[in-house]
Design an enzyme around this catalytic site. Structure first.
Site, PDB file in Angstrom:
ATOM      1  N   GLU A   1       0.850  -1.190   0.000  1.00  0.00           N
ATOM      2  CA  GLU A   1       0.000   0.000   0.000  1.00  0.00           C
ATOM      3  C   GLU A   1       0.883   1.236   0.000  1.00  0.00           C
ATOM      4  OE1 GLU A   1      -3.245   0.324  -0.157  1.00  0.00           O
ATOM      5  OE2 GLU A   1      -4.126  -1.540   0.588  1.00  0.00           O
TER       6      GLU A   1
ATOM      7  N   HIS B   1      -3.475  -2.859  -8.325  1.00  0.00           N
ATOM      8  CA  HIS B   1      -4.717  -3.473  -7.852  1.00  0.00           C
ATOM      9  C   HIS B   1      -5.810  -3.363  -8.920  1.00  0.00           C
ATOM     10  CE1 HIS B   1      -7.603  -3.821  -4.133  1.00  0.00           C
ATOM     11  NE2 HIS B   1      -7.552  -4.934  -4.821  1.00  0.00           N
TER      12      HIS B   1
END
Length: 190
Positions: free
Chosen positions: A121, A160
């Site tokens: 992330e 993603h």
């Protein structure tokens, strides 16, 4: 914060990362780590800093701290690693474990990317650029990951949004793939 020395991984944990273990993981179904997935996150949305990402990934998020949190407090998710805006590295799950970070996903025709991927992330959003030090850290982390997990070739680094099209948009239009790849050592690009 600048990256000056190569990063290393010991027993699935990045030596230089602050460790905040998350319960949101389990054993991989096979001993395979062959995909790197880049995400973005900010909590509350488009706000940076604060404890909320760590609280979400450790199931400690207070639903009353912000109106947005009521809708996500029951999620049981975690990335392997978070790269904060200032370059700080925070690791939640060992790379050898399956972190619950990608949900319904597919890469190269194979379903269930959590089974074989590492999720990173980037603290950020779809609406503004990431910081220079985040790219430097991401490149250094990528080099260390590729050294420890050689099945992760340059072609097996993705966003993603690429493994969950239509469902996810991160790392977003402001993630500079060209700049990130230019920072990688030549030996990791092949």
């Amino acid at each position: 914060m600048t990256v000056s020395t190569p990063l290393s991984i010991t027993d699935g944990w990045l030596d230089s990362a602050r460790k905040v273990p998350s319960p949101n993981h389990n054993e991989r179904p096979a001993d395979e780590v062959s995909l790197l997935v880049i995400h973005n996150i900010s909590l509350p949305p488009c706000q940076f800093g604060g404890p909320y990402i760590e609280q979400l990934f450790t199931n400690c998020l207070d639903p009353d701290a912000h109106p947005f949190f009521a809708g996500i407090v029951s999620l049981r998710v975690a990335a392997h690693l978070l790269i904060r805006r200032d370059g700080e590295l925070v690791q939640f799950v060992g790379f050898d474990q399956r972190a619950w970070h990608a949900g319904v996903s597919s890469f190269a025709g194979r379903e269930g990317c959590n089974d074989f991927s590492i999720g990173i992330e980037m603290e950020g959003s779809d609406f503004e650029p990431f910081t220079a030090v985040q790219y430097q850290q991401l490149a250094a982390v990528t080099e260390a990951i590729q050294h420890s997990y050689p099945q992760i070739s340059a072609e097996r680094i993705t966003g993603h949004s690429d493994i969950a099209p239509g469902r996810k948009t991160d790392p977003g239009p402001h993630f500079d793939w060209e700049h990130y790849r230019a920072l990688l050592p030549a030996s990791t690009k092949a």
